[in-house]
Write a protein that holds these residues in place. Structure first.
Motif, short mmCIF file in Angstrom:
data_model
loop_
_atom_site.label_atom_id
_atom_site.label_comp_id
_atom_site.label_asym_id
_atom_site.label_seq_id
_atom_site.Cartn_x
_atom_site.Cartn_y
_atom_site.Cartn_z
N GLU A 187 0.84 -1.20 0.00
CA GLU A 187 0.00 0.00 0.00
C GLU A 187 0.87 1.25 0.00
O GLU A 187 2.08 1.19 0.23
N LYS A 188 0.20 2.38 -0.26
CA LYS A 188 0.86 3.66 -0.12
C LYS A 188 0.33 4.30 1.16
O LYS A 188 -0.88 4.36 1.37
N VAL A 189 1.24 4.76 2.00
CA VAL A 189 0.85 5.36 3.27
C VAL A 189 0.01 6.60 3.00
O VAL A 189 0.40 7.49 2.25
N GLY A 190 -1.19 6.62 3.60
CA GLY A 190 -2.08 7.76 3.40
C GLY A 190 -2.99 7.61 2.20
O GLY A 190 -3.84 8.47 1.95
N GLY A 191 -2.84 6.54 1.43
CA GLY A 191 -3.70 6.32 0.27
C GLY A 191 -3.19 7.02 -0.97
O GLY A 191 -2.23 7.79 -0.95
N ILE A 192 -3.87 6.76 -2.08
CA ILE A 192 -3.48 7.33 -3.38
C ILE A 192 -4.34 8.56 -3.65
O ILE A 192 -5.55 8.44 -3.86
N SER A 193 -3.73 9.72 -3.65
CA SER A 193 -4.49 10.97 -3.78
C SER A 193 -5.11 11.12 -5.16
O SER A 193 -6.11 11.80 -5.34
N ARG A 194 -4.52 10.47 -6.17
CA ARG A 194 -5.02 10.64 -7.54
C ARG A 194 -5.95 9.53 -7.97
O ARG A 194 -6.32 9.43 -9.14
N ALA A 195 -6.33 8.64 -7.06
CA ALA A 195 -7.19 7.51 -7.43
C ALA A 195 -8.50 8.02 -8.01
O ALA A 195 -9.09 8.98 -7.53
N LEU A 196 -8.96 7.36 -9.06
CA LEU A 196 -10.20 7.74 -9.72
C LEU A 196 -11.35 6.98 -9.09
O LEU A 196 -11.39 5.76 -9.11
N GLU A 197 -12.29 7.74 -8.51
CA GLU A 197 -13.40 7.10 -7.82
C GLU A 197 -14.49 6.74 -8.82
O GLU A 197 -15.12 7.60 -9.41
N ILE A 198 -14.71 5.44 -9.03
CA ILE A 198 -15.77 4.96 -9.93
C ILE A 198 -16.50 3.84 -9.21
O ILE A 198 -15.90 3.01 -8.55
N ASN A 199 -17.81 3.82 -9.37
CA ASN A 199 -18.62 2.80 -8.70
C ASN A 199 -18.51 1.49 -9.48
O ASN A 199 -19.36 1.14 -10.29
N THR A 200 -17.45 0.75 -9.24
CA THR A 200 -17.20 -0.46 -10.03
C THR A 200 -18.28 -1.52 -9.92
O THR A 200 -18.51 -2.23 -10.88
N PRO A 201 -18.99 -1.69 -8.79
CA PRO A 201 -20.01 -2.74 -8.75
C PRO A 201 -21.09 -2.54 -9.80
O PRO A 201 -21.73 -3.50 -10.21
N GLY A 202 -21.35 -1.32 -10.22
CA GLY A 202 -22.41 -1.06 -11.18
C GLY A 202 -21.96 -1.04 -12.62
O GLY A 202 -22.71 -0.67 -13.50
N PHE A 203 -20.74 -1.47 -12.88
CA PHE A 203 -20.22 -1.40 -14.24
C PHE A 203 -21.11 -2.12 -15.24
O PHE A 203 -21.25 -1.71 -16.36
#
Length: 322
Positions: free
Chosen positions: A288-304
């Protein structure tokens, strides 16, 4: 004497009369010519004005057509450039357009990413060719939408394999390892609940391998030129992927060293892994990256795969094919 004067007077009168008649006749003729010219001008002028207006309108229409064609050509050129920049890195494409060839270039340090789909052969055996194409198209559109947030270049996809690199063609110092590491964690996060479209409940899992080192890059071919990478660094990255585990990022010792130098990542020593052609090598898991990934793209993958919830960047027509 009086008779002589009378004769001279008559002669002078006749001469004057004749001269005056001649001048009057010439003046009348000139006046007639002037009137005819005036009438001709009055008749021709509207025609000339109409012709001039028609020429002006024709020139205006031609100018507008040229401007429209110029804009159309500019739009088509931009489309062609966008397509070319999707096939080749933009700096390389510009160089290829300008000089017609691009010499191979050596890079001292880049980080290469490889991933493939776990169990893809089995999935393919249970699917029609169209379903396989649809599945890969949806999955890799998701990948493509996410990697744009990082300083990486997508080299190619071959079947279910996905390859990226950071640090070329534009060098970015020691940032290439962290860029690829962040991207890898982001992709894993993006497919945590990602299902195969036509196999209900079948979650997609991928193996990821990273390696850092030198390589040579250059354009290969003329009909369908490709920007290809060469060197042992690429081979080791491929081995990292093939010897990895599902939903894990398997990194080489060189990538581990650079990430440790950058800081902010949690890594765990795996073990010395036997790498074909290289012998035993120490490898690590990127957790993992400490503190999370600031540039992560939030997409609702379950509804793909819900037809009403597909993200706009996906091709609905392709998804809806049987």
């Amino acid at each position: 004497m009086a008779d002589l004067l009378r004769d001279v007077q008559v002669e002078l009168r006749n001469m004057i009369t004749t001269n005056v008649k001649d001048q009057v006749s010439r003046a009348y003729g000139q006046q007639l010519v002037a009137i005819m010219l005036l009438v001709l001008v009055l008749i021709v002028s509207p025609i000339i004005i109409l012709l001039v207006r028609k020429i002006a309108l024709t020139m205006q229409n031609f100018t507008e057509m040229v401007a429209a064609k110029t804009m159309e050509i500019s739009r088509e050129k931009k489309k062609a450039d966008r397509l070319l920049y999707q096939m080749l890195p933009e700096p390389i494409a510009r160089q290829l357009k300008g000089k017609g060839q691009v010499p191979a270039e050596s890079f001292e340090s880049v980080t290469v990413y490889f991933s493939d789909i776990v169990g893809f052969t089995k999935i393919s055996s249970q699917s029609s060719p169209m379903q396989v194409v649809t599945f890969l198209n949806v999955l890799y559109k998701l990948f493509d939408s996410r990697i744009d947030r990082y300083d990486v270049y997508k080299v190619e996809t071959i079947g279910d394999a996905y390859m990226c690199v950071s640090g070329l063609p534009s060098r970015n110092g020691d940032q290439h390892a962290s860029e690829v590491a962040d991207m890898s964690l982001d992709l894993l996060q993006g497919i945590q609940k990602f299902e195969v479209p036509h196999i209900k409940g079948q979650l997609v899992q991928i193996r990821i391998g990273l390696n850092t080192g030198p390589c040579v890059a250059g354009v290969v071919g003329t009909k369908m030129p490709r920007y290809c990478l060469f060197g042992d660094t690429i081979n080791v990255a491929s081995r990292m992927e093939s010897t990895g585990l599902p939903q894990m990022v398997h990194v080489s010792d060189t990538t581990h060293e650079l990430l440790a130098k950058t800081g902010g990542y949690k890594l765990e020593f795996r073990e010395d892994v036997e790498i074909k052609g290289k012998g035993s090598m120490p490898t690590y898991w990127l957790l993992e990256k400490v503190g999370g990934i600031s540039r992560a793209l939030e997409i609702n993958t379950p509804g793909f795969f819900d037809a009403n919830q597909l993200p706009e960047f996906m091709n609905r027509d392709l998804y809806n094919q049987d």
